[in-house]
Design a protein around this motif. Structure first.
Motif, mmCIF file in Angstrom:
data_model
loop_
_atom_site.group_PDB
_atom_site.id
_atom_site.type_symbol
_atom_site.label_atom_id
_atom_site.label_comp_id
_atom_site.label_asym_id
_atom_site.label_seq_id
_atom_site.Cartn_x
_atom_site.Cartn_y
_atom_site.Cartn_z
ATOM 1 N N GLY A 215 37.387 104.256 -18.080
ATOM 2 C CA GLY A 215 37.977 105.468 -18.624
ATOM 3 C C GLY A 215 38.457 106.471 -17.596
ATOM 4 N N VAL A 216 38.319 106.159 -16.306
ATOM 5 C CA VAL A 216 38.688 107.126 -15.264
ATOM 6 C C VAL A 216 40.138 107.568 -15.397
ATOM 7 C CG1 VAL A 216 39.060 107.419 -12.787
ATOM 8 C CG2 VAL A 216 36.930 106.427 -13.604
ATOM 9 N N ASN A 217 41.026 106.640 -15.657
ATOM 10 C CA ASN A 217 42.448 106.972 -15.747
ATOM 11 C C ASN A 217 42.999 106.866 -17.165
ATOM 12 O OD1 ASN A 217 42.916 107.423 -12.888
ATOM 13 N ND2 ASN A 217 42.612 105.219 -12.632
ATOM 14 N N ALA A 218 42.119 106.764 -18.147
ATOM 15 C CA ALA A 218 42.562 106.659 -19.541
ATOM 16 C C ALA A 218 42.659 108.040 -20.172
ATOM 17 C CB ALA A 218 41.601 105.786 -20.334
ATOM 18 N N ASP A 219 43.682 108.247 -20.990
ATOM 19 C CA ASP A 219 43.802 109.512 -21.722
ATOM 20 C C ASP A 219 42.812 109.575 -22.873
ATOM 21 O OD1 ASP A 219 45.868 110.467 -20.125
ATOM 22 O OD2 ASP A 219 47.390 109.438 -21.309
ATOM 23 N N SER A 220 42.511 108.425 -23.461
ATOM 24 C CA SER A 220 41.560 108.366 -24.567
ATOM 25 C C SER A 220 41.025 106.946 -24.666
ATOM 26 C CB SER A 220 42.245 108.756 -25.880
ATOM 27 O OG SER A 220 43.320 107.872 -26.177
ATOM 28 N N PHE A 221 39.770 106.828 -25.037
ATOM 29 C CA PHE A 221 39.192 105.497 -25.224
ATOM 30 C C PHE A 221 37.944 105.606 -26.086
ATOM 31 C CE2 PHE A 221 36.857 107.077 -21.563
ATOM 32 C CZ PHE A 221 35.571 106.574 -21.733
ATOM 33 N N ALA A 222 37.489 104.455 -26.560
ATOM 34 C CA ALA A 222 36.240 104.375 -27.312
ATOM 35 C C ALA A 222 35.406 103.246 -26.736
ATOM 36 C CB ALA A 222 36.507 104.135 -28.792
ATOM 37 N N VAL A 223 34.097 103.416 -26.780
ATOM 38 C CA VAL A 223 33.166 102.358 -26.410
ATOM 39 C C VAL A 223 32.408 101.962 -27.668
ATOM 40 C CG1 VAL A 223 31.131 101.731 -25.056
ATOM 41 C CG2 VAL A 223 32.899 103.176 -24.041
ATOM 42 N N PRO A 333 42.599 106.125 -30.137
ATOM 43 C CA PRO A 333 42.413 105.868 -28.697
ATOM 44 C C PRO A 333 43.378 104.807 -28.202
ATOM 45 C CG PRO A 333 40.726 104.731 -29.958
ATOM 46 C CD PRO A 333 41.488 105.584 -30.943
ATOM 47 N N GLU A 334 43.682 104.842 -26.904
ATOM 48 C CA GLU A 334 44.569 103.824 -26.335
ATOM 49 C C GLU A 334 43.828 102.543 -26.022
ATOM 50 O OE1 GLU A 334 45.292 104.359 -21.789
ATOM 51 O OE2 GLU A 334 45.231 106.390 -22.622
ATOM 52 N N LEU A 335 42.486 102.613 -25.936
ATOM 53 C CA LEU A 335 41.682 101.473 -25.527
ATOM 54 C C LEU A 335 40.343 101.518 -26.245
ATOM 55 C CD1 LEU A 335 40.915 99.150 -23.459
ATOM 56 C CD2 LEU A 335 40.140 100.994 -21.942
ATOM 57 N N VAL A 336 39.857 100.364 -26.693
ATOM 58 C CA VAL A 336 38.493 100.236 -27.208
ATOM 59 C C VAL A 336 37.763 99.211 -26.361
ATOM 60 C CG1 VAL A 336 37.016 99.590 -29.147
ATOM 61 C CG2 VAL A 336 39.131 100.853 -29.576
ATOM 62 N N VAL A 337 36.674 99.634 -25.739
ATOM 63 C CA VAL A 337 35.831 98.746 -24.941
ATOM 64 C C VAL A 337 34.705 98.260 -25.841
ATOM 65 C CG1 VAL A 337 34.380 98.528 -22.906
ATOM 66 C CG2 VAL A 337 36.363 100.047 -22.866
#
Length: 401
Positions: A215-223, A333-337
């Motif tokens: 998430g360091v360079n992500a604008d939005s994400f979910a775990v 979010p742009e990414l889901v981990v």
């Protein structure tokens, strides 16, 4: 008066906090780049970082650049760059993860790099017993720090599943532990005389990913964590979401499963009643008729093509995919981990999960990336340490300056 970090940071302004955060999460990084990313002037960056260098928290040792590399720095084109880097061993942090059967403890440096790991088996889950074992484990880790060349200890983080009031260090409701209204931070602080941060375990993992991971360079994400429970941490609009009442991202308790299934929280139809590892095992035992089946056996049967065992994983994938789509539709979010101890079984329900997600994601929400990231319980403990590091840098209670 509660204890304070025995090595306070020389940060007096919001600009100083912002500069150190950039160095910590994105370093090594030149002053000119910090100025560009923060909107501060280079003079302001230099002013903010000077006391950190003097106190030994940050270094600006130059990195040589080869003649054929054209690197633009604050010193000019092709000249030596002096990036700013956090001195990792300037401080130490302890992170502790609580499960119903074990305690996992780590010591980390200032960059959340794990230095030592210790595990302790729990005899039972009463709050008093767990607190006493946490104190003993913390003391072992403190002794290890003192016997090494590690920096001074600034705080201890504790990660617990459930509804946690992080501001007051109270576990309000943890179904897995069988706890209600346990003032855990106060109990530990009284014995250890060290600032203690108690937080929800999934939120701690999200903080670690925000500051030191994907998430360091992500604008939005979910775990999203899948294991004995199903959890979700959210990073939206520049911050890990805590919720107005300390509760957010409870993906495992969305009512998307059959209503006759009772969850550990006491409610019916929660995602966890189908998608947790315990729920998958219970369903596999039911469908195969093998009451003594364990999870490893269920996985083996499903991989071997046993349709009854496979059905349990397919059903879990369907519900997880629908829950992911609901969350992505709401917050975008742009990414889901996808993480946690259950991801070892990810291949058994990945296709069904992705199909369900695609079927229910609305419009461009379907472009959200779903990414597998393996985690161990050591990583959960590291998340607790990362929460302490964040509070230490920001000067938040109980690590205020």
């Amino acid at each position: 008066m509660p204890p304070r970090p025995n090595r306070p940071l020389p940060l007096a302004t919001p600009a100083g906090i912002e500069v150190l955060t950039k160095i910590l999460t994105q370093g090594p990084i030149p002053r000119v780049e910090i100025a560009r990313r923060t909107g501060l002037s280079q003079a302001a960056v230099t002013k903010a970082v000077a006391p950190l260098i003097d106190a030994g928290f940050v270094t600006d040792q130059p990195v040589a650049v080869s003649p054929d590399e054209h690197v633009e720095s604050q010193l000019g084109i092709g000249r030596p760059v002096s990036p700013l880097t956090v001195v990792a061993n300037s401080v130490s942090v302890i992170g502790l993860k609580v499960t119903p059967t074990d305690l996992i403890g780590v010591t980390t440096d200032f960059t959340a790099g794990i230095r030592a790991v210790r595990h302790r088996r729990l005899p039972e889950t009463s709050a008093d017993t767990v607190a006493a074992n946490l104190v003993e484990l913390a003391r072992e880790l403190i002794a290890e720090i003192e016997a090494s060349d590690a920096g001074p200890l600034v705080g201890i983080g504790v990660a617990v599943s459930g509804d946690v009031d992080a501001e007051h260090g109270v576990v309000r409701d943890s179904p897995f532990m069988g706890w209600r209204d346990v003032p855990l931070a106060a109990a530990l602080t009284a014995k250890l005389d060290v600032p203690v941060v108690v937080t929800n375990d999934v939120r701690a993992l999200t903080v670690a990913e925000h500051w030191f991971g994907v998430g360091v360079n992500a604008d939005s994400f979910a775990v999203v964590t899948i294991g004995s429970g199903v959890g979700c941490g959210l990073y939206i609009n520049g911050e890990v979401v805590s919720g107005a009442h300390g509760v957010s991202g409870e993906l495992g308790h969305l009512p998307l499963a059959p209503g006759e299934l009772v969850c550990t929280c006491g409610r019916r139809g929660c995602v966890e009643t189908v998608a947790s590892s315990d729920a998958i095992l219970a369903r596999a035992r039911e469908t195969t008729g093998q009451a003594d089946l364990d999870l490893a056996g269920a996985i083996e049967l499903a991989h071997a093509g046993n349709e009854d065992a496979r059905e349990a994983f397919d059903r879990a994938g369907e519900v997880i995919g629908s829950a992911l789509a609901a969350m992505v539709n709401l917050v975008g979010p742009e990414l889901v981990v996808i993480a946690g101890e259950g991801v070892a079984d990810y291949d058994l329900y990945e296709q069904r999960m992705r199909e369900a997600f695609a079927a229910h994601a609305f419009g461009a929400a379907g472009d959200c990336r779903l990414m597998l990231r393996s985690h161990t319980f050591d990583d959960w403990a590291r998340g607790a340490a990362a929460t302490v590091i964040r509070s230490y840098v920001r000067g938040e209670p109980p690590l205020q300056r």
